[in-house]
Design a protein around this motif. Structure first.
Motif, PDB file in Angstrom:
ATOM      1  N   SER A  32     121.542 130.237 107.306  1.00 41.73           N
ATOM      2  CA  SER A  32     122.279 131.495 107.188  1.00 41.73           C
ATOM      3  C   SER A  32     123.352 131.369 106.115  1.00 41.73           C
ATOM      4  N   TYR A 122     108.890 134.016 117.501  1.00 44.99           N
ATOM      5  CA  TYR A 122     110.343 134.058 117.568  1.00 44.99           C
ATOM      6  C   TYR A 122     110.802 135.113 118.564  1.00 44.99           C
ATOM      7  N   VAL A 128     118.529 134.458 123.580  1.00 49.12           N
ATOM      8  CA  VAL A 128     119.760 134.309 122.817  1.00 49.12           C
ATOM      9  C   VAL A 128     120.924 134.911 123.576  1.00 49.12           C
ATOM     10  N   SER A 129     122.094 134.415 123.244  1.00 50.65           N
ATOM     11  CA  SER A 129     123.294 134.951 123.877  1.00 50.65           C
ATOM     12  C   SER A 129     124.385 135.127 122.838  1.00 50.65           C
ATOM     13  N   ILE A 131     126.940 134.871 120.354  1.00 49.29           N
ATOM     14  CA  ILE A 131     127.023 134.482 118.951  1.00 49.29           C
ATOM     15  C   ILE A 131     125.635 134.256 118.356  1.00 49.29           C
ATOM     16  N   GLU A 132     124.718 133.709 119.148  1.00 44.50           N
ATOM     17  CA  GLU A 132     123.366 133.443 118.656  1.00 44.50           C
ATOM     18  C   GLU A 132     122.614 134.726 118.320  1.00 44.50           C
ATOM     19  N   GLN A 134     123.505 137.368 116.676  1.00 45.10           N
ATOM     20  CA  GLN A 134     123.671 137.780 115.281  1.00 45.10           C
ATOM     21  C   GLN A 134     122.747 136.960 114.368  1.00 45.10           C
ATOM     22  N   GLU A 135     122.690 135.645 114.577  1.00 45.40           N
ATOM     23  CA  GLU A 135     121.815 134.806 113.756  1.00 45.40           C
ATOM     24  C   GLU A 135     120.348 135.104 114.060  1.00 45.40           C
ATOM     25  N   TYR A 136     120.040 135.362 115.315  1.00 48.34           N
ATOM     26  CA  TYR A 136     118.672 135.728 115.709  1.00 48.34           C
ATOM     27  C   TYR A 136     118.228 136.991 114.978  1.00 48.34           C
ATOM     28  N   LYS A 139     117.770 136.302 111.201  1.00 45.95           N
ATOM     29  CA  LYS A 139     116.535 135.569 110.902  1.00 45.95           C
ATOM     30  C   LYS A 139     115.333 136.507 111.000  1.00 45.95           C
TER      31      LYS A 139
END
Length: 164
Positions: A32, A122, A128-129, A131-132, A134-136, A139
């Motif tokens: 990221s 994916y 995911v929870s 903070i994750e 946003q990255e999820y 991606k």
């Protein structure tokens, strides 16, 4: 009969043959954006068959990197530090490698299907929870953007990646 698409890079010493099959393509190393590098990055590995003196000389994995802008509007292909598809090639050979990458990103149905499979897997692992999340989502957006790469949106920066 089922014919496979293949591309050949003729070098001074050998022929490097890419067969457009999902087992010959690897997507890895998703990164990221950070302050030093405001891009998403993905490494793409290609298995190439090597032919020397008209005989099988083995296989090798060659890589190139993709940098995608945060707004997902442009893709830059760059040369990684190791196992680069551009390594030890003259300008004509590098142009052949660029044509292979261009084909892969824009025309290859196998590459698109591989990206779709990665997206599907994916989404299936959607655990995911906070903070994750946003990255999820980022991606997923980048992967979905790879399905819609257009020739005008791809730039080539064939030089070593600066790591500082």
């Amino acid at each position: 009969m089922n014919l496979l698409e293949s591309k050949v890079i003729l070098t001074k010493l050998e022929k490097e043959i890419f067969i457009d099959d999902s087992s010959n393509i690897e997507l890895s190393g998703f990164k990221s954006p950070i302050k030093k590098s405001p891009y998403y990055e993905i490494m793409v590995g290609l298995d190439l068959i090597r032919i020397r003196n008209n005989e099988f000389y083995g296989t090798k994995k060659s890589y190139f990197g993709l940098r995608i802008t945060e707004d997902l509007q442009s893709v830059v292909v760059y040369e990684p530090d190791q196992q680069s598809i551009f390594a030890v090639k003259n300008e004509l050979e590098k142009q052949a490698a660029i044509e292979l990458i261009d084909y892969l990103l824009i025309q290859s149905p196998t590459f698109k299907e591989l990206v779709r499979k990665i997206i599907y897997n994916y989404k299936q692992a959607n655990e995911v929870s906070g903070i994750e999340a946003q990255e999820y989502n980022a991606k997923l957006s980048v992967l979905e953007g790879l399905l819609n790469v257009r020739k005008l949106g791809v730039n080539f920066a064939i030089q070593k990646k600066n790591i500082a």
